[in-house]
Design a protein around this motif. Structure first.
Motif, mmCIF file in Angstrom:
data_model
loop_
_atom_site.group_PDB
_atom_site.id
_atom_site.type_symbol
_atom_site.label_atom_id
_atom_site.label_comp_id
_atom_site.label_asym_id
_atom_site.label_seq_id
_atom_site.Cartn_x
_atom_site.Cartn_y
_atom_site.Cartn_z
ATOM 1 N N THR A 1 0.809 -1.219 0.000
ATOM 2 C CA THR A 1 0.000 0.000 0.000
ATOM 3 C C THR A 1 0.844 1.271 0.000
ATOM 4 N N GLU A 2 2.114 1.181 0.367
ATOM 5 C CA GLU A 2 2.985 2.367 0.332
ATOM 6 C C GLU A 2 3.033 3.003 -1.049
ATOM 7 N N ALA A 3 2.885 2.190 -2.078
ATOM 8 C CA ALA A 3 2.930 2.706 -3.447
ATOM 9 C C ALA A 3 1.761 3.642 -3.755
ATOM 10 N N GLU A 4 0.713 3.602 -2.934
ATOM 11 C CA GLU A 4 -0.465 4.431 -3.167
ATOM 12 C C GLU A 4 -0.439 5.742 -2.397
ATOM 13 N N LEU A 5 0.559 5.950 -1.580
ATOM 14 C CA LEU A 5 0.634 7.162 -0.759
ATOM 15 C C LEU A 5 1.009 8.351 -1.636
ATOM 16 N N THR A 6 0.382 9.508 -1.349
ATOM 17 C CA THR A 6 0.591 10.667 -2.219
ATOM 18 C C THR A 6 1.240 11.867 -1.546
ATOM 19 N N GLY A 7 1.488 11.810 -0.260
ATOM 20 C CA GLY A 7 2.110 12.960 0.394
ATOM 21 C C GLY A 7 2.376 12.687 1.863
ATOM 22 N N PRO A 8 2.903 13.695 2.561
ATOM 23 C CA PRO A 8 3.253 13.526 3.982
ATOM 24 C C PRO A 8 2.072 13.095 4.863
ATOM 25 N N ALA A 9 0.889 13.628 4.598
ATOM 26 C CA ALA A 9 -0.276 13.249 5.409
ATOM 27 C C ALA A 9 -0.607 11.771 5.229
ATOM 28 N N ASP A 10 -0.501 11.293 3.989
ATOM 29 C CA ASP A 10 -0.726 9.872 3.731
ATOM 30 C C ASP A 10 0.311 9.014 4.446
ATOM 31 N N HIS A 11 1.567 9.430 4.381
ATOM 32 C CA HIS A 11 2.630 8.658 5.036
ATOM 33 C C HIS A 11 2.400 8.577 6.545
ATOM 34 N N GLU A 12 1.949 9.672 7.140
ATOM 35 C CA GLU A 12 1.684 9.674 8.581
ATOM 36 C C GLU A 12 0.493 8.778 8.920
ATOM 37 N N LEU A 13 -0.572 8.863 8.134
ATOM 38 C CA LEU A 13 -1.728 8.013 8.365
ATOM 39 C C LEU A 13 -1.349 6.543 8.197
ATOM 40 N N HIS A 14 -0.594 6.250 7.191
ATOM 41 C CA HIS A 14 -0.136 4.880 6.942
ATOM 42 C C HIS A 14 0.652 4.364 8.146
ATOM 43 N N ARG A 15 1.556 5.173 8.650
ATOM 44 C CA ARG A 15 2.366 4.782 9.807
ATOM 45 C C ARG A 15 1.475 4.508 11.018
ATOM 46 N N ARG A 16 0.510 5.394 11.251
ATOM 47 C CA ARG A 16 -0.383 5.229 12.403
ATOM 48 C C ARG A 16 -1.241 3.971 12.282
#
Length: 191
Positions: A12-27
């Motif tokens: 799913t990391e390939a679908e992330l589009t910015g810093p907010a997505d990366h933070e949500l993904h991490r959480r």
């Protein structure tokens, strides 16, 4: 993070589009708060990858709030999402799973996406499994049907379930070159 969640997180990391997505993904991949994960399933404007992670984690934890989302993912056009949902549904242990998988597998309008629901039916060994697999396989035996992989999964599932009710459709499947060996093997497992 266990191996299955790690695989999902990487995909799913390939679908992330910015810093907010990366933070949500991490959480979402780190939290142990099931209520927080469940909230993602109903919040507006959450991306599909976030809903998938939340549903997967809830399903693997046995939280039935994930059921509807996992069933939707089980019938997704992306095979990896289907497999992820199937894995979580198997661990969820919800008694509605077999009925949902049977409905998805037997829906002729979605036959192109039926492979994972068919495999799930074989794994579940539920009362709905054999009748649904027989129905799907019978439809796939028509000349020129392009969904031979779905038919093969039905044959394999019926062989694993070893139910005598499957004998007629498995005998018919032996006439199909791509199914013949698997159908013969399945027939040898019947009582």
């Amino acid at each position: 993070m266990d191996a299955d969640l790690l695989d999902l997180a990487r995909r799913t990391e390939a679908e992330l589009t910015g810093p907010a997505d990366h933070e949500l993904h991490r959480r979402l991949t780190a939290t142990t708060d099931l209520d927080r994960l469940a909230a993602v399933l109903t919040e507006a404007q959450r991306p599909l990858w976030a809903r998938e992670i939340a549903a997967f984690r809830l399903g693997c934890a046995g939280d039935r709030r994930a059921f509807e989302s996992l069933v939707l993912l089980l019938n997704h056009r992306d095979p990896e999402r289907c497999v992820s949902a199937s894995y979580a549904l198997t661990r969820l242990g919800d008694p509605r799973t077999a009925r949902a998988a049977a409905a998805l597998a037997t829906n002729e309008l979605r036959v192109a996406y039926a492979l994972t629901p068919v495999r799930l039916l074989g794994a579940l060994r539920a009362p709905e499994s054999v009748p649904a697999l027989i129905t799907v396989l019978g439809r796939r035996l028509t000349p020129g049907d392009p969904h031979w992989r779905v038919a093969l999964a039905c044959v394999e599932g019926l062989g694993a379930l070893a139910d005598e009710r499957a004998r007629p459709v498995l005998e018919a499947a032996r006439a199909h070159p791509r199914l013949s060996a698997a159908a013969s093997a399945a027939l040898s497992r019947l009582p």
